[in-house]
Scaffold this motif. Structure first.
Motif, PDB file in Angstrom:
ATOM      1  N   SER A 182       0.830  -1.210   0.000  1.00  0.00           N
ATOM      2  CA  SER A 182       0.000   0.000   0.000  1.00  0.00           C
ATOM      3  C   SER A 182       0.861   1.255   0.000  1.00  0.00           C
ATOM      4  N   PHE A 183       2.124   1.094  -0.379  1.00  0.00           N
ATOM      5  CA  PHE A 183       3.055   2.221  -0.424  1.00  0.00           C
ATOM      6  C   PHE A 183       3.327   2.533  -1.897  1.00  0.00           C
ATOM      7  N   LYS A 184       2.853   3.692  -2.341  1.00  0.00           N
ATOM      8  CA  LYS A 184       2.900   4.048  -3.755  1.00  0.00           C
ATOM      9  C   LYS A 184       3.992   5.075  -4.015  1.00  0.00           C
ATOM     10  N   VAL A 185       4.797   4.836  -5.046  1.00  0.00           N
ATOM     11  CA  VAL A 185       5.796   5.801  -5.496  1.00  0.00           C
ATOM     12  C   VAL A 185       5.442   6.208  -6.925  1.00  0.00           C
ATOM     13  N   SER A 186       5.173   7.491  -7.127  1.00  0.00           N
ATOM     14  CA  SER A 186       4.860   8.006  -8.460  1.00  0.00           C
ATOM     15  C   SER A 186       6.165   8.312  -9.190  1.00  0.00           C
TER      16      SER A 186
ATOM     17  N   ASN B   8      -4.870  11.716   0.107  1.00  0.00           N
ATOM     18  CA  ASN B   8      -3.716  10.885  -0.269  1.00  0.00           C
ATOM     19  C   ASN B   8      -2.465  11.694  -0.619  1.00  0.00           C
ATOM     20  N   PHE B   9      -2.368  12.937  -0.132  1.00  0.00           N
ATOM     21  CA  PHE B   9      -1.169  13.731  -0.419  1.00  0.00           C
ATOM     22  C   PHE B   9      -0.892  14.662   0.747  1.00  0.00           C
ATOM     23  N   LYS B  10       0.404  14.782   1.061  1.00  0.00           N
ATOM     24  CA  LYS B  10       0.826  15.661   2.141  1.00  0.00           C
ATOM     25  C   LYS B  10       2.250  16.094   1.864  1.00  0.00           C
ATOM     26  N   CYS B  11       2.518  17.394   1.947  1.00  0.00           N
ATOM     27  CA  CYS B  11       3.874  17.871   1.712  1.00  0.00           C
ATOM     28  C   CYS B  11       4.047  19.242   2.361  1.00  0.00           C
ATOM     29  N   ALA B  12       5.280  19.733   2.336  1.00  0.00           N
ATOM     30  CA  ALA B  12       5.583  21.058   2.872  1.00  0.00           C
ATOM     31  C   ALA B  12       6.500  21.769   1.897  1.00  0.00           C
ATOM     32  N   THR B  13       6.230  23.042   1.626  1.00  0.00           N
ATOM     33  CA  THR B  13       7.132  23.814   0.775  1.00  0.00           C
ATOM     34  C   THR B  13       8.385  24.202   1.539  1.00  0.00           C
ATOM     35  N   LYS B  14       8.261  24.263   2.867  1.00  0.00           N
ATOM     36  CA  LYS B  14       9.390  24.543   3.741  1.00  0.00           C
ATOM     37  C   LYS B  14       8.993  24.076   5.135  1.00  0.00           C
ATOM     38  N   GLN B  15       9.901  23.359   5.796  1.00  0.00           N
ATOM     39  CA  GLN B  15       9.555  22.788   7.081  1.00  0.00           C
ATOM     40  C   GLN B  15       9.467  23.848   8.179  1.00  0.00           C
TER      41      GLN B  15
ATOM     42  N   TRP C 258       5.878   9.948  -2.838  1.00  0.00           N
ATOM     43  CA  TRP C 258       5.340   8.711  -2.279  1.00  0.00           C
ATOM     44  C   TRP C 258       4.100   9.001  -1.444  1.00  0.00           C
ATOM     45  N   VAL C 259       3.286   7.979  -1.273  1.00  0.00           N
ATOM     46  CA  VAL C 259       2.159   8.058  -0.354  1.00  0.00           C
ATOM     47  C   VAL C 259       1.959   6.676   0.255  1.00  0.00           C
ATOM     48  N   ASP C 260       1.788   6.641   1.562  1.00  0.00           N
ATOM     49  CA  ASP C 260       1.491   5.415   2.284  1.00  0.00           C
ATOM     50  C   ASP C 260       0.007   5.446   2.621  1.00  0.00           C
ATOM     51  N   PHE C 261      -0.785   4.641   1.899  1.00  0.00           N
ATOM     52  CA  PHE C 261      -2.232   4.692   2.066  1.00  0.00           C
ATOM     53  C   PHE C 261      -2.668   4.148   3.424  1.00  0.00           C
ATOM     54  N   GLY C 262      -1.801   3.353   4.057  1.00  0.00           N
ATOM     55  CA  GLY C 262      -2.150   2.799   5.359  1.00  0.00           C
ATOM     56  C   GLY C 262      -2.207   3.834   6.459  1.00  0.00           C
ATOM     57  N   ILE C 263      -1.441   4.914   6.301  1.00  0.00           N
ATOM     58  CA  ILE C 263      -1.445   5.988   7.303  1.00  0.00           C
ATOM     59  C   ILE C 263      -1.859   7.316   6.691  1.00  0.00           C
ATOM     60  N   ASN C 264      -2.186   7.295   5.376  1.00  0.00           N
ATOM     61  CA  ASN C 264      -2.654   8.496   4.686  1.00  0.00           C
ATOM     62  C   ASN C 264      -1.644   9.642   4.790  1.00  0.00           C
ATOM     63  N   GLU C 265      -0.359   9.314   4.551  1.00  0.00           N
ATOM     64  CA  GLU C 265       0.697  10.320   4.563  1.00  0.00           C
ATOM     65  C   GLU C 265       1.587  10.115   3.344  1.00  0.00           C
ATOM     66  N   GLY C 266       2.240  11.181   2.924  1.00  0.00           N
ATOM     67  CA  GLY C 266       3.135  11.071   1.779  1.00  0.00           C
ATOM     68  C   GLY C 266       4.011  12.296   1.670  1.00  0.00           C
ATOM     69  N   GLY C 267       4.789  12.377   0.585  1.00  0.00           N
ATOM     70  CA  GLY C 267       5.650  13.531   0.395  1.00  0.00           C
ATOM     71  C   GLY C 267       6.850  13.206  -0.457  1.00  0.00           C
ATOM     72  N   THR C 268       7.955  13.880  -0.181  1.00  0.00           N
ATOM     73  CA  THR C 268       9.185  13.729  -0.948  1.00  0.00           C
ATOM     74  C   THR C 268      10.078  12.677  -0.315  1.00  0.00           C
ATOM     75  N   LEU C 269      11.222  12.437  -0.948  1.00  0.00           N
ATOM     76  CA  LEU C 269      12.198  11.504  -0.397  1.00  0.00           C
ATOM     77  C   LEU C 269      12.663  11.960   0.982  1.00  0.00           C
ATOM     78  N   ILE C 270      12.895  13.257   1.141  1.00  0.00           N
ATOM     79  CA  ILE C 270      13.339  13.776   2.440  1.00  0.00           C
ATOM     80  C   ILE C 270      12.264  13.537   3.499  1.00  0.00           C
ATOM     81  N   ASP C 271      11.000  13.729   3.142  1.00  0.00           N
ATOM     82  CA  ASP C 271       9.915  13.461   4.091  1.00  0.00           C
ATOM     83  C   ASP C 271       9.939  12.005   4.550  1.00  0.00           C
ATOM     84  N   LEU C 272      10.258  11.091   3.614  1.00  0.00           N
ATOM     85  CA  LEU C 272      10.306   9.671   3.957  1.00  0.00           C
ATOM     86  C   LEU C 272      11.462   9.383   4.909  1.00  0.00           C
ATOM     87  N   ILE C 273      12.624   9.960   4.632  1.00  0.00           N
ATOM     88  CA  ILE C 273      13.770   9.757   5.524  1.00  0.00           C
ATOM     89  C   ILE C 273      13.453  10.276   6.922  1.00  0.00           C
TER      90      ILE C 273
END
Length: 269
Positions: free
Chosen positions: A27-31, A152-159, A37-52
């Motif tokens: 349930s982990f999707k990478v476009s 199904n999408f979550k991100c930040a332009t600046k943390q 990416w988005v993890d549908f199991g927790i309804n969160e996603g973002g960039t590679l940095i967000d994943l790290i």
């Protein structure tokens, strides 16, 4: 991390979630086109940095960049010629009052939030990414970045953390995400206006809230019931003790639920 896709679809790959290694269905999707990416199991996603940051809550963005430049992280291309392009930067087109964005109502309702109660805390936003215009809801953080959410999408332009001051200066509510804060407002409407409010937006932003905490007599936390939430709660509690501030961990109220929004929705772990 040696995690290979379970299914390769047109434009995206599906993986078993590295965030939830015990899951049985990918349930982990990478476009591929956007490298998001988005993890549908927790309804969160973002960039590679967000994943790290999700996998390593103690990291900061600057540490990730520094370690990457030192070669500590090892990212490998997939086999063949499927090179992943770098995600385009998000271009903010406009923000506007939430009442002008009736399309956001469906998303908020899916999270158990009344549209009218969200209007004072979030805005509607239009943004462009990879030449496509999207719409969602957003909060502006103290570093002038936007934290954007939609289905199904979550991100930040600046943390950065988001802070709502009610000029109380006595107590502060701390949540991990904006949906948790809105859930608090839904669950405890009589408490609205009695506390300053702070949204971490990500647990790695923890260092950015201490200057907001120091002038309060009480710190009240509603963080997630997971390892990252445990660590963040412990750090805030230690800060509170060191500065002789009363501390309350309200996660016991929603024990058995991942976060306050799941508790509002009646979705136990």
């Amino acid at each position: 991390m040696s995690i290979k896709p379970e299914r390769k679809m047109n434009g995206y790959y599906m993986y078993y979630s590295p965030i939830r290694p015990a899951e049985k269905t990918p349930s982990f999707k990478v476009s591929i086109g956007s490298n998001l990416w988005v993890d549908f199991g927790i309804n969160e996603g973002g960039t590679l940095i967000d994943l790290i940051l999700k996998l390593n809550p103690d990291y900061t963005v600057s540490k990730i960049v520094a370690d990457f430049n030192k070669g500590i992280f090892s990212f490998h291309q997939l086999e063949g010629n499927n090179k992943l392009p770098i995600a385009s930067k998000i271009k903010i087109i406009k923000t506007e009052p939430l009442r002008n964005c009736p399309g956001a109502c469906t998303y908020l309702e899916s999270r158990g939030i009344e549209f009218s109660k969200a209007c004072d805390y979030v805005s509607g936003i239009s943004y462009e990414m990879n030449g496509i215009v999207y719409r969602g809801i957003a909060t502006k953080n103290i570093n002038d970045g936007y934290n954007i959410s939609s289905q199904n999408f979550k991100c930040a332009t600046k943390q950065g953390v988001t802070f709502y001051s009610h000029n109380i200066g006595m107590s502060i509510i701390v949540t991990e995400g904006i949906m948790d804060l809105l859930s608090f407002i839904m669950l405890y409407p009589k408490q609205v206006g009695l506390h300053d409010l702070c949204v971490l937006n990500s647990v790695h932003n923890l260092a950015g809230i201490y200057h907001l905490l120091k002038n309060n007599n009480r710190i009240i936390c509603f963080l997630d019931n997971d390892l990252a939430g445990d660590r963040a709660t412990s750090l805030i509690e230690n800060y509170s003790k060191a500065n002789e501030i009363s501390f309350f961990d309200y996660r016991r109220k929603y024990k058995g639920y991942k976060d306050l929004n799941d508790y509002l929705l009646g979705k136990p772990m």
